[in-house]
Design an enzyme around this catalytic site. Structure first.
Site, mmCIF file in Angstrom:
data_model
loop_
_atom_site.group_PDB
_atom_site.id
_atom_site.type_symbol
_atom_site.label_atom_id
_atom_site.label_comp_id
_atom_site.label_asym_id
_atom_site.label_seq_id
_atom_site.Cartn_x
_atom_site.Cartn_y
_atom_site.Cartn_z
ATOM 1 N N ARG A 226 0.959 -1.183 0.026
ATOM 2 C CA ARG A 226 0.170 0.107 0.053
ATOM 3 C C ARG A 226 0.800 1.260 -0.138
ATOM 4 O O ARG A 226 1.926 1.219 0.766
ATOM 5 C CB ARG A 226 -0.974 0.092 1.202
ATOM 6 N N GLU A 255 -3.665 7.597 -5.566
ATOM 7 C CA GLU A 255 -3.918 6.919 -6.705
ATOM 8 C C GLU A 255 -5.387 7.419 -7.292
ATOM 9 O O GLU A 255 -6.276 7.546 -6.854
ATOM 10 C CB GLU A 255 -4.016 5.448 -6.394
ATOM 11 N N HIS A 274 -0.791 0.583 -9.896
ATOM 12 C CA HIS A 274 -1.042 -0.630 -9.257
ATOM 13 C C HIS A 274 -1.507 -1.795 -10.078
ATOM 14 O O HIS A 274 -2.880 -2.250 -9.884
ATOM 15 C CB HIS A 274 -2.541 0.084 -8.412
#
Length: 313
Positions: A226, A255, A274
């Protein structure tokens, strides 16, 4: 027994679950809002509908099956107050993420970015800065299934594979594991640090300015867990001062990563969106885990991948 899905796995797959004895409702996760038809739903299968779906109104909800590994999106107060069981997709993305870690490590050590730049300029150049993985010390902070899949693959490179977990318990494919209170000294002796731990209040910015200073000047940092585990401002400052040979980031504090972030412009930073968990097998593995757990639930058996919402994993 009624179950609400926020993703449609296809008629054949959903019919297979219906045959277990479930009445299935399907809604789009981005549009999920409470309706009276959800009052008697006992099972919620989802990723993150919680910003629009108020599960406190789902009075019969007994179990939430997440399609993610992380659980930080779950409203802990509602889950605890209503004794709702939460399970996750632990192990479901570990193989592609393990491969991704190996990929990024090789890209940095073999300077694939530099070769790509030279190809764009049609420039022939013998790069004598390339390094071997052989004999290097790699430290995984977090030794769960993602780290284990990466460690398994890295064994073939004859690296020294170290791990940090709560109590220093041994983990498959690791040469040695250390407890959390030995993290600083273990970082200092490692060539590569890989972050594969869950995000909790305790792990927020666990990689801060002090941790970065402990790393070797030619060290490598990889984060697939994360974004908020790393203090990005401290990392940017550290890189600006010329430290670290390479960084691979698949996750970020915000993000999508804002276009104005300095990380975009630092050549030593490899950025991906991601994306490390993606593979052609992701839905097949996810569905199998969901099906197996739904079979267990309706048969009154112990569920797989139960998580502790207080602990955060």
């Amino acid at each position: 027994m009624k179950a609400l899905f926020t993703y449609d796995y296809g008629k054949e797959s959903m019919d297979k679950i219906r045959k277990l004895g479930y009445d299935i409702l399907i809604t789009n996760e981005n549009e999920a809002v409470f309706t009276n038809s959800y009052k008697d739903v006992e099972v919620l299968v989802c990723y993150n509908p919680f910003s629009t779906l108020d599960i406190s109104l789902m009075e019969q909800l007994k179990w939430i099956q997440l399609s993610s590994i992380g659980i930080d999106q779950v409203p802990n107060d509602v889950v605890q107050n209503n004794s709702i069981v939460v399970t996750n997709n632990r192990g479901g993305y570990s193989i592609p993420m393990g491969e991704w870690i190996v990929l990024k490590l090789l890209e940095i050590y073999k300077n694939s970015y530099g070769f790509h730049q030279r190809k764009q300029k049609k420039e022939w150049f013998l790069d004598k800065s390339l390094l071997e993985l052989y004999g290097k010390k790699i430290l995984f902070i977090g030794t769960g299934t993602i780290a284990q899949e990466a460690a398994k693959r890295l064994q073939g490179f004859e690296m020294e594979i170290l791990g940090i977990n709560t109590n220093g318990e041994n983990a498959p494919w690791f040469n040695k594991c250390y407890p959390t209170n030995m993290m600083a000294e273990t970082i200092a002796k490692s060539d590569i640090v890989v972050l594969t731990l869950p995000y909790t209040e305790k792990t927020h910015h666990i990689i801060d300015s002090n941790s970065l200073k402990m790393m070797k000047d030619n060290g490598v940092l990889i984060n697939v867990s994360r974004g908020s585990i790393v203090d990005e401002a401290a990392l940017i400052e550290h890189l600006s001062n010329g430290h670290l040979m390479g960084v691979a980031l698949d996750v970020f504090e915000r993000e999508p990563l804002p276009k104005e972030s300095p990380l975009w412009d630092i050549d030593r930073v490899l950025i991906s969106s991601h994306n490390s968990w993606i593979s052609e097998m992701r839905n097949a593995r996810k569905y199998k885990m969901i099906y197996d757990n739904m079979k267990r639930f309706i048969e009154g058996k112990e569920l797989l991948n139960k998580v502790n919402v207080n602990r955060g994993y």
